[in-house]
Design a protein around this motif. Structure first.
Motif, PDB file in Angstrom:
ATOM      1  N   GLY A  25       0.797  -1.231   0.000  1.00 54.73           N
ATOM      2  CA  GLY A  25       0.000   0.000   0.000  1.00 54.73           C
ATOM      3  C   GLY A  25       0.827   1.278   0.000  1.00 54.73           C
ATOM      4  O   GLY A  25       0.506   2.239   0.688  1.00 54.73           O
ATOM      5  N   ILE A  26       1.916   1.267  -0.761  1.00 51.39           N
ATOM      6  CA  ILE A  26       2.743   2.478  -0.878  1.00 51.39           C
ATOM      7  C   ILE A  26       2.844   2.844  -2.356  1.00 51.39           C
ATOM      8  O   ILE A  26       2.674   1.978  -3.215  1.00 51.39           O
ATOM      9  CB  ILE A  26       4.167   2.264  -0.272  1.00 51.39           C
ATOM     10  N   PRO A  27       3.100   4.129  -2.696  1.00 50.82           N
ATOM     11  CA  PRO A  27       3.165   4.495  -4.106  1.00 50.82           C
ATOM     12  C   PRO A  27       4.400   3.941  -4.834  1.00 50.82           C
ATOM     13  O   PRO A  27       5.470   3.814  -4.238  1.00 50.82           O
ATOM     14  CB  PRO A  27       3.183   6.026  -4.094  1.00 50.82           C
ATOM     15  N   HIS A  28       4.193   3.612  -6.099  1.00 44.96           N
ATOM     16  CA  HIS A  28       5.269   3.175  -7.001  1.00 44.96           C
ATOM     17  C   HIS A  28       5.680   4.403  -7.801  1.00 44.96           C
ATOM     18  O   HIS A  28       4.871   4.931  -8.560  1.00 44.96           O
ATOM     19  CB  HIS A  28       4.711   2.063  -7.907  1.00 44.96           C
ATOM     20  N   GLU A  62      19.955  17.317 -13.364  1.00 44.80           N
ATOM     21  CA  GLU A  62      19.223  18.534 -12.957  1.00 44.80           C
ATOM     22  C   GLU A  62      17.756  18.490 -13.362  1.00 44.80           C
ATOM     23  O   GLU A  62      16.932  19.193 -12.797  1.00 44.80           O
ATOM     24  CB  GLU A  62      19.915  19.825 -13.428  1.00 44.80           C
ATOM     25  N   LEU A  63      17.414  17.625 -14.325  1.00 45.46           N
ATOM     26  CA  LEU A  63      15.989  17.488 -14.691  1.00 45.46           C
ATOM     27  C   LEU A  63      15.308  16.412 -13.841  1.00 45.46           C
ATOM     28  O   LEU A  63      14.103  16.251 -13.888  1.00 45.46           O
ATOM     29  CB  LEU A  63      15.850  17.081 -16.171  1.00 45.46           C
ATOM     30  N   THR A  64      16.102  15.641 -13.132  1.00 49.81           N
ATOM     31  CA  THR A  64      15.583  14.440 -12.482  1.00 49.81           C
ATOM     32  C   THR A  64      15.462  14.580 -10.962  1.00 49.81           C
ATOM     33  O   THR A  64      14.456  14.205 -10.376  1.00 49.81           O
ATOM     34  CB  THR A  64      16.517  13.251 -12.816  1.00 49.81           C
ATOM     35  N   CYS A  65      16.501  15.149 -10.335  1.00 50.76           N
ATOM     36  CA  CYS A  65      16.573  15.122  -8.866  1.00 50.76           C
ATOM     37  C   CYS A  65      15.432  15.897  -8.208  1.00 50.76           C
ATOM     38  O   CYS A  65      14.747  15.370  -7.319  1.00 50.76           O
ATOM     39  CB  CYS A  65      17.919  15.664  -8.392  1.00 50.76           C
ATOM     40  N   ASP A  66      15.198  17.157  -8.639  1.00 50.17           N
ATOM     41  CA  ASP A  66      14.154  17.971  -7.994  1.00 50.17           C
ATOM     42  C   ASP A  66      12.795  17.322  -8.152  1.00 50.17           C
ATOM     43  O   ASP A  66      11.967  17.343  -7.247  1.00 50.17           O
ATOM     44  CB  ASP A  66      14.106  19.378  -8.603  1.00 50.17           C
ATOM     45  N   LEU A  67      12.601  16.744  -9.333  1.00 50.06           N
ATOM     46  CA  LEU A  67      11.332  16.074  -9.624  1.00 50.06           C
ATOM     47  C   LEU A  67      11.040  14.979  -8.596  1.00 50.06           C
ATOM     48  O   LEU A  67       9.939  14.886  -8.062  1.00 50.06           O
ATOM     49  CB  LEU A  67      11.471  15.469 -11.023  1.00 50.06           C
ATOM     50  N   VAL A  68      12.051  14.184  -8.289  1.00 55.72           N
ATOM     51  CA  VAL A  68      11.844  13.069  -7.360  1.00 55.72           C
ATOM     52  C   VAL A  68      11.723  13.591  -5.922  1.00 55.72           C
ATOM     53  O   VAL A  68      10.858  13.137  -5.166  1.00 55.72           O
ATOM     54  CB  VAL A  68      12.987  12.029  -7.471  1.00 55.72           C
ATOM     55  N   VAL A  69      12.562  14.559  -5.574  1.00 50.66           N
ATOM     56  CA  VAL A  69      12.499  15.098  -4.214  1.00 50.66           C
ATOM     57  C   VAL A  69      11.105  15.704  -3.970  1.00 50.66           C
ATOM     58  O   VAL A  69      10.502  15.514  -2.908  1.00 50.66           O
ATOM     59  CB  VAL A  69      13.639  16.114  -3.965  1.00 50.66           C
ATOM     60  N   ASP A  70      10.554  16.399  -4.968  1.00 50.90           N
ATOM     61  CA  ASP A  70       9.175  16.933  -4.848  1.00 50.90           C
ATOM     62  C   ASP A  70       8.168  15.800  -4.686  1.00 50.90           C
ATOM     63  O   ASP A  70       7.276  15.866  -3.863  1.00 50.90           O
ATOM     64  CB  ASP A  70       8.765  17.694  -6.118  1.00 50.90           C
ATOM     65  N   ARG A  71       8.330  14.768  -5.516  1.00 47.80           N
ATOM     66  CA  ARG A  71       7.343  13.686  -5.526  1.00 47.80           C
ATOM     67  C   ARG A  71       7.298  12.953  -4.179  1.00 47.80           C
ATOM     68  O   ARG A  71       6.210  12.629  -3.687  1.00 47.80           O
ATOM     69  CB  ARG A  71       7.659  12.702  -6.671  1.00 47.80           C
ATOM     70  N   ILE A  72       8.468  12.725  -3.582  1.00 50.62           N
ATOM     71  CA  ILE A  72       8.474  11.976  -2.316  1.00 50.62           C
ATOM     72  C   ILE A  72       8.059  12.860  -1.130  1.00 50.62           C
ATOM     73  O   ILE A  72       7.934  12.374  -0.004  1.00 50.62           O
ATOM     74  CB  ILE A  72       9.846  11.294  -2.021  1.00 50.62           C
ATOM     75  N   LEU A  83      10.859   3.413  -5.099  1.00 52.64           N
ATOM     76  CA  LEU A  83      11.443   4.186  -6.196  1.00 52.64           C
ATOM     77  C   LEU A  83      12.002   3.225  -7.241  1.00 52.64           C
ATOM     78  O   LEU A  83      12.802   2.349  -6.905  1.00 52.64           O
ATOM     79  CB  LEU A  83      12.584   5.060  -5.678  1.00 52.64           C
ATOM     80  N   ASP A  84      11.571   3.410  -8.479  1.00 56.62           N
ATOM     81  CA  ASP A  84      11.953   2.504  -9.566  1.00 56.62           C
ATOM     82  C   ASP A  84      12.642   3.324 -10.656  1.00 56.62           C
ATOM     83  O   ASP A  84      12.012   4.159 -11.292  1.00 56.62           O
ATOM     84  CB  ASP A  84      10.654   1.827 -10.049  1.00 56.62           C
ATOM     85  N   GLY A  85      13.941   3.106 -10.831  1.00 60.77           N
ATOM     86  CA  GLY A  85      14.688   3.851 -11.863  1.00 60.77           C
ATOM     87  C   GLY A  85      15.332   5.117 -11.328  1.00 60.77           C
ATOM     88  O   GLY A  85      15.881   5.895 -12.098  1.00 60.77           O
ATOM     89  N   PHE A  86      15.280   5.327 -10.052  1.00 64.02           N
ATOM     90  CA  PHE A  86      15.945   6.458  -9.401  1.00 64.02           C
ATOM     91  C   PHE A  86      16.399   5.992  -8.037  1.00 64.02           C
ATOM     92  O   PHE A  86      15.595   5.352  -7.339  1.00 64.02           O
ATOM     93  CB  PHE A  86      14.996   7.647  -9.246  1.00 64.02           C
ATOM     94  N   PRO A  87      17.602   6.283  -7.584  1.00 63.47           N
ATOM     95  CA  PRO A  87      18.667   6.977  -8.309  1.00 63.47           C
ATOM     96  C   PRO A  87      19.349   6.068  -9.333  1.00 63.47           C
ATOM     97  O   PRO A  87      19.286   4.855  -9.244  1.00 63.47           O
ATOM     98  CB  PRO A  87      19.639   7.353  -7.191  1.00 63.47           C
TER      99      PRO A  87
END
Ligand code: AP5
Ligand code: MG
Length: 214
Positions: A25-28, A62-72, A83-87
């Motif tokens: 029951g956690i997000p993918h 730089e296109l990837t890190c902020d996106l994931v930090v925001d999402r989590i 997390l799938d495909g990051f880091p």
């Protein structure tokens, strides 16, 4: 429970991450899926990402890190996520570690789905992805109920552009150069677990459950 999935392209990270997300029951959260969804919507991020993805190169950090930090940081990720495909690079792993440290948190499990390159090449040619919802299938190992049609949303199944053999070779090279060093990184952090990804899909999941519930 904060889990990251490591492994070569086609190792089965997405397949297993989906099962983990359902079972616990956690997000993918898949960066590849986020980029593909953006491309479908024609966003600037999607168009930028495509130029790298089509060549089998990594989208710049730089296109990837902020996106994931925001999402989590979203509400649904409060109790954890997979997390799938990051880091996928050391700078991405550092960005994640720093973001988590700032909140007094850490990665609980890094699961490496281990599959040799020879098996990968065979697998990718058989993968089919839904043009609608992105669900993935395999012609032999995980076929849809109805040929060419997504079980989930009924749309058409296609071979992903980056699953063509000429691109898969480059994705594997990039994986060995830039992502494999993360195995050392998470071993040192004391959270690495390896599963044999050449087994059938349900057996791989059993092994992962054994790790998460030990
Ligand atoms: P991404 O979408 O993450 O692709 P990938 O890492 O190359 O991994 P795949 O999705 O291809 O494989 P998977 O391990 O999820 O395997 P699956 O479960 O589908 O990234 C795509 C691109 O986006 C990258 O190349 C890059 O350009 C960019 N990108 C994404 N994240 C990035 C980041 N953090 N930084 C920079 N760039 C980034 O399984 C594969 C097939 O095998 C399926 O058909 C499945 O049904 C089948 N299968 C699965 N398990 C088994 C099994 N045990 N036995 C038999 N068949 C199996
Ligand atoms: Mg995937």
């Amino acid at each position: 429970m904060k889990i990251i999935m490591l492994g070569a392209p086609g190792a089965g990270k997405g397949t297993q991450a989906k099962k983990i997300a359902e079972a616990y029951g956690i997000p993918h959260i898949s960066t590849g899926d986020i980029f593909r969804a953006n491309l479908k919507e024609g966003t600037e991020l999607g168009l930028k990402a495509k130029t790298y993805m089509d060549k089998g190169e990594l989208v710049p950090d730089e296109l990837t890190c902020d996106l994931v930090v925001d999402r989590i940081s979203k509400d649904d990720a409060k109790n954890g996520y997979v997390l799938d495909g990051f880091p996928r690079t050391i700078p991405q792993a550092d960005a994640l570690t720093n973001a988590l440290n700032a909140r007094g948190e850490k990665v609980d499990f890094a699961v490496d789905v281990d599959v040799p390159d020879e098996n990968i090449i065979n697998r990718m040619g058989g993968r089919r992805a839904c043009v609608g919802c992105g669900a993935t299938y395999h012609l032999m190992f995980a076929p849809p109920k109805k040929e060419g049609i997504c079980d989930v949303c009924g749309k058409e199944l296609i071979l992903r552009d980056d699953d063509k053999p000429e691109t898969v070779g480059n994705r594997l090279r990039v994986y060995h150069e830039q992502t494999q060093p993360l195995i050392d990184y998470y071993t040192k952090a004391g959270v690495l677990h390896t599963v044999d990804g050449t087994q059938d899909i349900d057996k791989v999941f059993e092994d992962i459950k054994g790790i998460l519930e030990a």
